[in-house]
Design a protein around this motif. Structure first.
Motif, PDB file in Angstrom:
ATOM      1  N   MET A   1       0.821  -1.209   0.000  1.00 26.53           N
ATOM      2  CA  MET A   1       0.000   0.000   0.000  1.00 26.53           C
ATOM      3  C   MET A   1       0.856   1.260   0.000  1.00 26.53           C
ATOM      4  O   MET A   1       0.462   2.292  -0.538  1.00 26.53           O
ATOM      5  CB  MET A   1      -0.928   0.010   1.221  1.00 26.53           C
ATOM      6  N   ALA A   2       2.038   1.159   0.622  1.00 20.37           N
ATOM      7  CA  ALA A   2       2.958   2.294   0.671  1.00 20.37           C
ATOM      8  C   ALA A   2       3.763   2.449  -0.617  1.00 20.37           C
ATOM      9  O   ALA A   2       4.504   3.417  -0.773  1.00 20.37           O
ATOM     10  CB  ALA A   2       3.913   2.142   1.852  1.00 20.37           C
ATOM     11  N   GLY A   3       3.621   1.474  -1.530  1.00 18.75           N
ATOM     12  CA  GLY A   3       4.349   1.537  -2.794  1.00 18.75           C
ATOM     13  C   GLY A   3       5.750   0.977  -2.719  1.00 18.75           C
ATOM     14  O   GLY A   3       6.534   1.102  -3.672  1.00 18.75           O
ATOM     15  N   ILE A   4       6.091   0.320  -1.609  1.00 16.72           N
ATOM     16  CA  ILE A   4       7.438  -0.234  -1.447  1.00 16.72           C
ATOM     17  C   ILE A   4       7.551  -1.547  -2.237  1.00 16.72           C
ATOM     18  O   ILE A   4       6.712  -2.420  -2.130  1.00 16.72           O
ATOM     19  CB  ILE A   4       7.739  -0.496   0.046  1.00 16.72           C
ATOM     20  N   GLY A   5       8.599  -1.655  -3.024  1.00 16.36           N
ATOM     21  CA  GLY A   5       8.843  -2.882  -3.779  1.00 16.36           C
ATOM     22  C   GLY A   5       8.006  -3.052  -5.027  1.00 16.36           C
ATOM     23  O   GLY A   5       8.037  -4.119  -5.647  1.00 16.36           O
ATOM     24  N   VAL A   6       7.286  -2.029  -5.417  1.00 15.77           N
ATOM     25  CA  VAL A   6       6.425  -2.142  -6.601  1.00 15.77           C
ATOM     26  C   VAL A   6       7.247  -2.202  -7.883  1.00 15.77           C
ATOM     27  O   VAL A   6       6.963  -2.983  -8.790  1.00 15.77           O
ATOM     28  CB  VAL A   6       5.419  -0.971  -6.652  1.00 15.77           C
ATOM     29  N   GLU A   7       8.286  -1.400  -7.964  1.00 17.83           N
ATOM     30  CA  GLU A   7       9.054  -1.292  -9.209  1.00 17.83           C
ATOM     31  C   GLU A   7       9.945  -2.507  -9.465  1.00 17.83           C
ATOM     32  O   GLU A   7      10.210  -2.840 -10.622  1.00 17.83           O
ATOM     33  CB  GLU A   7       9.894  -0.014  -9.192  1.00 17.83           C
ATOM     34  N   ASP A   8      10.426  -3.159  -8.411  1.00 19.60           N
ATOM     35  CA  ASP A   8      11.373  -4.262  -8.619  1.00 19.60           C
ATOM     36  C   ASP A   8      10.771  -5.639  -8.358  1.00 19.60           C
ATOM     37  O   ASP A   8      11.494  -6.634  -8.297  1.00 19.60           O
ATOM     38  CB  ASP A   8      12.621  -4.062  -7.751  1.00 19.60           C
ATOM     39  N   GLY A   9       9.454  -5.718  -8.201  1.00 22.48           N
ATOM     40  CA  GLY A   9       8.796  -7.012  -8.091  1.00 22.48           C
ATOM     41  C   GLY A   9       8.636  -7.551  -6.683  1.00 22.48           C
ATOM     42  O   GLY A   9       7.999  -8.592  -6.481  1.00 22.48           O
TER      43      GLY A   9
END
Length: 292
Positions: A80-88
Motif C-alpha cells: 500500500m505504501a508503494g514499497i517494492g512495486v518497481e522491482d517485483g
C-alpha cells in the motif's frame, strides 16, 4: 511502522506541496527514501517482508524462524505504501500471502502457528494455535491485503479477499461462523484451530473502517484528494457497472461507471484529462467513468 511511515509521509508531502512549503517537502522526501531503503534491505526476507526485529536483533517473520515465518501485516502495508512495486518485491510478497497465509475463511495472521510461548515475543505466542494473534484470521488486517492487491491492479483477487470476511457473503456458513450475520468479528479461527472458520469477538474490531476504505477507495477507486476526487476503479470482472454518490465539502458527485477497453472520465458531458474531478463549491456534478 516503517510501511506506515512511508505511506503517510507521502501524503504529508502532498500537503506540503499544496501549501508551497518546498524546503520541508524536500526534507520529508529524504526521510521517506531512507525508510524505503531500510525496508527493502533489512526488511526484505527474499519472498516476503519481515515483520520486525526483537530486542535482541533477531528477525520476527523470517524464513530463519521455526514458527511465525511470515506475517500478514507488512505484506499488505508495504505494498500500500508503494514499497517494492518497481522491482517485483510487492508482487512476490502478495504471492507469498496467497501461498502461505490464505484460507477459505480469510487470511491468517501468521504461519506456522507458535506451538510454545516465546518470552521475546510475548502475547502473540501465548494463544492456542489458530486463535487470536497466534495465526487467527484477524478481520482488521485482511483489508490491508485486499487494498494492496487493488493497488497493484488485481481487481479479482482484491474482491475475493473482501468477500471472505464480509458478513453479507457468509450466510451459507452461518453454522460454522456462528456470530451475528450482520457484523464483523475481531477474528475468525484459523486453519490450526480446533473449530476453523468460527467467528470470535464480534463488534470488537477496527475492521469496519478499513473495509469502508478498501471498498470505496481501493476497489471502487473513489478517493478524496486535496483538490477533489480521484476516480480509478479496480473492480472484479464480475462487476461491469456501478453508481455512487460522493461528497467532498459542499461539492457532490453523482458517479456512474462501466467497464470498457479504455479509461475515460467525463464531467457534465465533457471529457477531462487525468483521473481527478476538481471540487467546485456548491456544485453538483454528473460524472461518468469507463474503466478497464
Amino acid at each position: 511502522m516503517a510501511c506506515l511511515f512511508v505511506k503517510y509521509a507521502k501524503q504529508y508531502v502532498e500537503i506540503l506541496s499544496h501549501l508551497g512549503l518546498e524546503d520541508e517537502k524536500k526534507e520529508v522526501e529524504k526521510e521517506i527514501e531512507k525508510m524505503i531503503e531500510a525496508t527493502e534491505t533489512a526488511g526484505w526476507d527474499g519472498e516476503w517482508f519481515v515483520r520486525a526485529y526483537d530486542a535482541f536483533s533477531n528477525p520476527v517473520g523470517s524464513h530463519l524462524c521455526d514458527d511465525g515465518k511470515i506475517y500478514i501485516e507488512p505484506q499488505g502495508m508495504c505494498v500500500m505504501a508503494g514499497i517494492g512495486v518497481e522491482d517485483g518485491k510487492a508482487e512476490k510478497a502478495l504471492e507469498s500471502v496467497k501461498k502461505y497465509l490464505d484460507t477459505k475463511y480469510g487470511i491468517v495472521l501468521l504461519q506456522p502457528a507458535y506451538k510454545e510461548y516465546h518470552l521475546n515475543l510475548g502475547e502473540v505466542s501465548s494463544y492456542p494455535p489458530g486463535y487470536k494473534e497466534n495465526a487467527g484470521i484477524f478481520c482488521h488486517n485482511n483489508p490491508w491485503v485486499s487494498c494492496a492487491e487493488a493497488y497493484l491492479g488485481h481487481g479479482d483477487r482484491a474482491f475475493e479477499i473482501y468477500k471472505k470476511i464480509c458478513p453479507a457473503y457468509l450466510e451459507d456458513i452461518s453454522e460454522i461462523h456462528k456470530t451475528e450475520p450482520y457484523v464483523y468479528s475481531q477474528m475468525v479461527a484459523g486453519r490450526d484451530a480446533q473449530n476453523e472458520g468460527e467467528g470470535k469477538n464480534s463488534w470488537l474490531t477496527g475492521c469496519a473502517a478499513w473495509t469502508f476504505v478498501n471498498a470505496s477507495q481501493f476497489i471502487m477507486g473513489i478517493t478524496p484528494t486535496l483538490d477533489g476526487i480521484k476516480i480509478d476503479p479496480c473492480l472484479p470482472k464480475e462487476i461491469n457497472e456501478f453508481t455512487a454518490t460522493r461528497k467532498i465539502g459542499d461539492t457532490t458527485l453523482h458517479i456512474s461507471g462501466r467497464r470498457s477497453n479504455e479509461y475515460s472520465l467525463t464531467v457534465d458531458g465533457e471529457r477531462i484529462e487525468g483521473k481527478t474531478v476538481k471540487k467546485e463549491s456548491g456544485k453538483t456534478m454528473e460524472v461518468e467513468v469507463t474503466y478497464l
